[in-house]
Design an enzyme around this catalytic site. Sequence first.
Site, PDB file in Angstrom:
ATOM      1  N   ILE B 375      47.066  41.112  32.571  1.00 31.43           N
ATOM      2  CA  ILE B 375      46.843  39.661  32.529  1.00 31.43           C
ATOM      3  C   ILE B 375      45.982  39.234  31.340  1.00 31.43           C
ATOM      4  O   ILE B 375      46.130  38.132  30.837  1.00 31.43           O
ATOM      5  CB  ILE B 375      46.182  39.140  33.837  1.00 31.43           C
ATOM      6  CG1 ILE B 375      44.810  39.778  34.062  1.00 31.43           C
ATOM      7  CG2 ILE B 375      47.080  39.391  35.041  1.00 31.43           C
ATOM      8  CD1 ILE B 375      43.991  39.053  35.126  1.00 31.43           C
ATOM      9  N   CYS B 436      52.537  46.769  40.795  1.00 32.24           N
ATOM     10  CA  CYS B 436      51.714  46.928  39.597  1.00 32.24           C
ATOM     11  C   CYS B 436      50.409  47.520  40.101  1.00 32.24           C
ATOM     12  O   CYS B 436      50.455  48.567  40.746  1.00 32.24           O
ATOM     13  CB  CYS B 436      51.550  45.597  38.883  1.00 32.24           C
ATOM     14  SG  CYS B 436      51.198  44.190  39.960  1.00 32.24           S
ATOM     15  N   SER B 437      49.290  46.867  39.880  1.00 32.05           N
ATOM     16  CA  SER B 437      48.067  47.400  40.472  1.00 32.05           C
ATOM     17  C   SER B 437      47.861  46.810  41.860  1.00 32.05           C
ATOM     18  O   SER B 437      47.862  47.521  42.852  1.00 32.05           O
ATOM     19  CB  SER B 437      46.872  47.099  39.565  1.00 32.05           C
ATOM     20  OG  SER B 437      47.005  47.810  38.357  1.00 32.05           O
ATOM     21  N   TRP B 440      50.254  41.453  42.941  1.00 28.43           N
ATOM     22  CA  TRP B 440      50.348  39.990  43.086  1.00 28.43           C
ATOM     23  C   TRP B 440      50.548  39.264  41.760  1.00 28.43           C
ATOM     24  O   TRP B 440      50.602  38.051  41.725  1.00 28.43           O
ATOM     25  CB  TRP B 440      49.133  39.431  43.840  1.00 28.43           C
ATOM     26  CG  TRP B 440      47.774  39.843  43.313  1.00 28.43           C
ATOM     27  CD1 TRP B 440      47.396  39.931  42.016  1.00 28.43           C
ATOM     28  CD2 TRP B 440      46.632  40.202  44.091  1.00 28.43           C
ATOM     29  NE1 TRP B 440      46.089  40.321  41.925  1.00 28.43           N
ATOM     30  CE2 TRP B 440      45.593  40.489  43.193  1.00 28.43           C
ATOM     31  CE3 TRP B 440      46.392  40.296  45.475  1.00 28.43           C
ATOM     32  CZ2 TRP B 440      44.320  40.872  43.634  1.00 28.43           C
ATOM     33  CZ3 TRP B 440      45.124  40.669  45.896  1.00 28.43           C
ATOM     34  CH2 TRP B 440      44.105  40.966  44.976  1.00 28.43           C
ATOM     35  N   ARG B 442      52.236  40.860  38.116  1.00 28.72           N
ATOM     36  CA  ARG B 442      53.500  41.310  37.521  1.00 28.72           C
ATOM     37  C   ARG B 442      54.556  41.578  38.589  1.00 28.72           C
ATOM     38  O   ARG B 442      55.742  41.344  38.381  1.00 28.72           O
ATOM     39  CB  ARG B 442      53.243  42.576  36.693  1.00 28.72           C
ATOM     40  CG  ARG B 442      52.625  42.264  35.351  1.00 28.72           C
ATOM     41  CD  ARG B 442      52.036  43.484  34.701  1.00 28.72           C
ATOM     42  NE  ARG B 442      50.771  43.891  35.321  1.00 28.72           N
ATOM     43  CZ  ARG B 442      49.964  44.821  34.831  1.00 28.72           C
ATOM     44  NH1 ARG B 442      50.306  45.467  33.719  1.00 28.72           N
ATOM     45  NH2 ARG B 442      48.839  45.121  35.422  1.00 28.72           N
TER      46      ARG B 442
END
Lengths: 766, 664
Positions: B375, B436-437, B440, B442
Amino acid sequence: MFSVKPLKPTFKCYLPPVQTDVKKTIEQPIKKLEPSLLQGEIVVNEVNFVRKCISAESSQDDLWGKLICTNFKVSFIPQDAPPKQKSKLSHLLLGEHDIPLTCLEQVVTVNDTKGKKKVLGSNQKLKFNPTELILYCKDLRIIRFCFDEAGPESAKKVCLAIAHYSHPADIQLLFGFEYQGRRYHESKGERVNGSTPRGGLQTPIFDRPSDWDREIKRTGASEWRVCAINENYAISQSLPEYIVVPVSLADQDLKQYSIFYTDQRIPLWCWNHVNGSALVRMANINDPLQQKKIDQRVFTAITKSHPQRGEVVRSDLDKCLPNIQDIQSAFVKIRQICVIDPFEESEERWLTSVENSRWLEFVRAFLKHSAEMVYYLEGKNSSVVLQEGEDRDLSCVVSSLVQLMLDPHYRSLIGFQSLVQKEWVMAGHRFLDRCNHLKKNDKEESPLFMLFLDCVWQMMNQYPAAFEFTETYLTVLSDSMWIPLFSTFLFNSPKQRAQYLMDFAKNKAIPQGEDQVVYFPPVWNWSQQLSIKDQTLFNNPMYVGKGAACVQNGEVKTFRRTKKTYSSTMRGTSASQRNGLKGGEEPLPRRGSLLSELKPDFSPVKDESPIERFFRDWFSRPADQQGVLIPLLMPSHVALWKLFFLRWVPEACIPKGGPITAYHKLSQLVDEIEILQSKLRQYKGPSSGSTPLPSPSGPLSDQRRMYFKASSPSDSSTPPDYLSSSFPFTPVGNLCRRGIHGTPISKFLNGARIWLSTETLANDTV
Amino acid sequence: MEKQAGAAGDGVGSGPNRKPWGSPTCGPAAAETVDSPTGSHVEWCKQLIAATISSQISGSVPPDIVNRDNKAGRRADFMNLSALRYGAQVRMFQNQVPLLPGETMQTSVKDVMYICPFSGLVNGTLTITDYKLYFTSVERESPFILDVNLGVISRLETISVHNQGENTKGLELVCKDMRSPRFAYKTEENHPDVVEVLAKHAFPLSHSLPLFAFLYKEQFPVDGWKVYDPTAEYRRQGLPNESWTISKINSSYELCDTYPSILVIPTNITDEDIKRVAVFRAKHRIPVLSWIHPESQATIVRCSQPLVGPSDRRCKEDERFLQIIMDANAQSHKLTIFDARQSSVAVTNKAKDGGYESESFYPNVELNFLEIPNIHVMRESLRKMKDVVYPTIDEAHWHSAIDQTHWLEYIRLLLAGAAKIADKLESGKTSVVVHCSDGWDRTAQLTSLAMLMLDSHYRTLRGFQVLMEKEWISFGHKFAARVGHGDENHANSERSPLFVQFIDCVWQMTRQFPAAFEFNELFLITVLDHLYSCLFGTFLYNSEQERSAKEVQIKTVSLWSYINSQPEDFTNPFYVDYEHHVLYPLVSSRHLELWSSYYARWNPHMRPQVPVHQTLKELLILRAELQRRVEELQREASSHSLSSSSEHSHSPTHTPGTPLHTAV
């Protein structure tokens, strides 16, 4: 302002390590592969068991067949014809795998095993047996043939023949001179019955006074007259026989002045504004001592021809626009990144590459300069004189763009064609040299007409309902430049045309007095190339739909195309600040001023120049697509013409997408409107008593102007699957760069380097 | 056409000024608009938004109206008119400041200079309400209006102004939507400072004030909160079925506080196992179903990263969970995991107790990294883009400047990733897991884009709203953190334009398939404008749990109420339903464009030309009119021919109606 760059096109060529996986054995051809030949076309050489490469990655889709060189084209006849694709324009003179010899840009032979490559010219020797032939085409196709299974000697012969025949020693060896003679005699019978003047051609050719007269009347240029001093090209070699000049200038004066102009090109009237101002083009005056005097007389005469005695503004195009070499080198670069460079490689920093090519910058420059001329003609009521060294290149682009912007007539199909005829063909644009049809002098080659078409596309892209024709039309027109069968793009001047066509008529026993439009037709008779159905792809539904009718109070009325909308009174007077355009260069020195320079002392932006105000006012009103049109010129408004530049690139083709899907829907809608209108007429017919009742089937079937017809409710209205962003063209088999897929990039680079160092440089010299 | 050109002449054309809520007439909008109690606002919103796209609708919109940043000659007339005739209803303030229901004036300052980067200095009156900043000037020949909602303001900066006298202050409003209007004003004693008032209402949460959405009292005939019903949406997808169940395990947000209350999970798994899986997944975001292929039953499953950590922890339940997901699809014996991150980052995450699925612990699983930066990279990229487009552009280097922001490169990565996911389902018939991580950002981008490619329902106006409500809002994209609604901490590194990037991707798709989407560009821009405005509750807060705690659905209005009350304005007239068609955008730089009608819209020089759809709308009207005439005449003719000839009997009475979508 533009530097002169070397303009010889260079093609990178990539040689991957030899492909050994294509050892597909093929059976003997069972059926005989016959080329389809036009009248007068003969086979020069041919070779069997040739593989036409379809994709760079694998050979599984490749086609096997026979490669033929005729005196007109390179033809490939596949053994198993693949199912006919619905998505293609079917050309009446050329098959799917045909390339006219005139369309060849470069003929490259390659021997993979020996790592050799040679660009072939005319009458050359080839020291190796080619394993591959790559044809770089002027319409941006790249076609690749492999000879792994073909007889080496025959392959070599065909390659040499192609190279030789694509470099004709004389213009009369272009195939049109053979073809049109035969066609004339063989179709004579058909013509006698119901022959129409000029073979039914509606586009004025401007080779006779009546065409000019009509144009003078149409534009209300009452103070201008048709002048015949150049009859039989007595004065100038490059002017047409009939030109339009100020009434106040006598033939004697003109003759006297003519000797001072380059090639005796005296000022030439192009067009008149309803307000009386005129657009004129002329060549430079060679003698500086005489220049002032003659300028003064000519300008006085132009002023006299202006009902309000408006002043005359001169624009020296050589000083403010890129020259023909700059344009050529920009085109070479944009072509390089669009079709020649490996796709993935050019994906990175694509916009930067586009910018570096300068093509769009030049497109903008021409549009912008033309818009400034519009300001003088429309906003200042001044006459404009476009001046250029020879008046045969940049002037053609600018004068035709100015007229497109000012006069809606030229945005109709016939109007546009007459514009090309008037400002390009008759004004003596050197099509023969600029297209380099004879491949004699690369320095003279320059894609000015293509640049013009791109500028038209930009206007069309911004004002989609303003033009009667489509981008498909522009693309097909550009392709027609490379088919040597039409008189339009073959000659350097009207005189050259007249001479060659006279000789031609004599040689081919064509009766004296026969109209050249009949025996050697221009490109404008589209039925020579395309079926009536395919020609409907030229029709812009938005223009047709608006022009067809407009409904008022329940009555269908024919759409009125008002000339009066020129005047600004229609559009209110509010001077709000919208879309203002920046002033331009030279005569308008405040370049770049409006935008950024808010002075640190917060003083309001200094008074705008009149031209800035003119543009700002114009853009503050809704554009009338049937009035004056000025293109927006920020870099974000000028786009790459994707259909033209990317239509052959398979990686860039959007399946089921592209602007054509909107066109599809619009066409159906307009078709439905036209059906409804014809029904309306049908119902109203009997009640009015006078009109005969049309047949119940309506005027439809053959008169329907839309390519995509309104579907019945049962059909799905989803655009057909064959539509793609390349429609009506198809990239399949038309762009085959040598692939680098499957090869590690480093290996490829090494290979290329070794190869370059040893062989290319020596062999490349033509 | 001529008719409309006439209408334009009297100041208020048809175009976006049409009456709200579906009446097709193009009457004198001024009167009719304000007639309805809420119309004025609707019109006003539309005008503002329309400013950005339909700058030159041929002959139908007076251009002056449609411009936020410019003179607005006729618009002021229209205001005057309405103030006179319907003053009471519209609530015009003395300075002709139109107020929304619930909006209140805060302060008004005279003799303020607006430093317009395009037309120089403008002197006028600055009014601040609790929703917007409203600057008007009557100084020039045609009045000038600048209208900025406060939600869009990212930070307030004082700037230095020279030569304007001692007490002059300069103020720059740095906005989230790619503009930074600047003002100069005189400070006076006993007068509240403009900056203070602005800061208070631009950043209400930092001043213990409510967001304006909670004060806004508009009433729309359509309730946008009803657009998304998760159960109905899953039912549309054919769920529950034998492999998948609609679970209430998270009904009180105990399992995962950032997930919605309704989840679709495999049938064959116990609550106990799920809880263990939750512990193994970051933020407890377990794998759940987003979409199921109607034929192959292949699914898109989303989650967060597994908490593998440096010691390569395993979780039997998680491994079995993915196995069950794989087994639920009989067509394939594989499962593909798309990890949106750059592989190097995924590795680094292991050190921070995160990580990725090891192919050796998860049999038959194929792991792909999509290599999309985080981000912070995206925020930086858009920041650079602002420098490129505002306030002025470098004409000579426009294209290379865009390249240097890398914005389009990231768009390309995202679209390519989503196309890979869609293709895996469609062609590979294989289920995919996307994370992704935290799952919420990507993840939401990728799943929603892939679903847009796969499912034509999401390409409709309503369907797209459902898609956003589902994949973004309900699954806990942290809108509050990413946008920073009402918060003055502009440097917060949590902020990032991920949703803008998603909408940009959608716009790119609409450019490539101009007939495949029911909504138009105005819709996409409207969505982005109200992402910031805080006028509607739709994008407020970080999770469904927070929204329900704040009673957002009760106390605020949904953006979809506004949109769906006049869907015709947001409808693409080219639309044809590409039913059952999977649409893969062509992910090539050659076809990706800068969305200048959004990013560069404040520059009046940059606006695009006549939108094509305007012409189509006119044609649709023409067709309807002709159709009506034909039918009329047909009736006439048939009544005539009863007695006389039967000449007409064989003329077709059936009109070949194209099943075109009619916006008439």
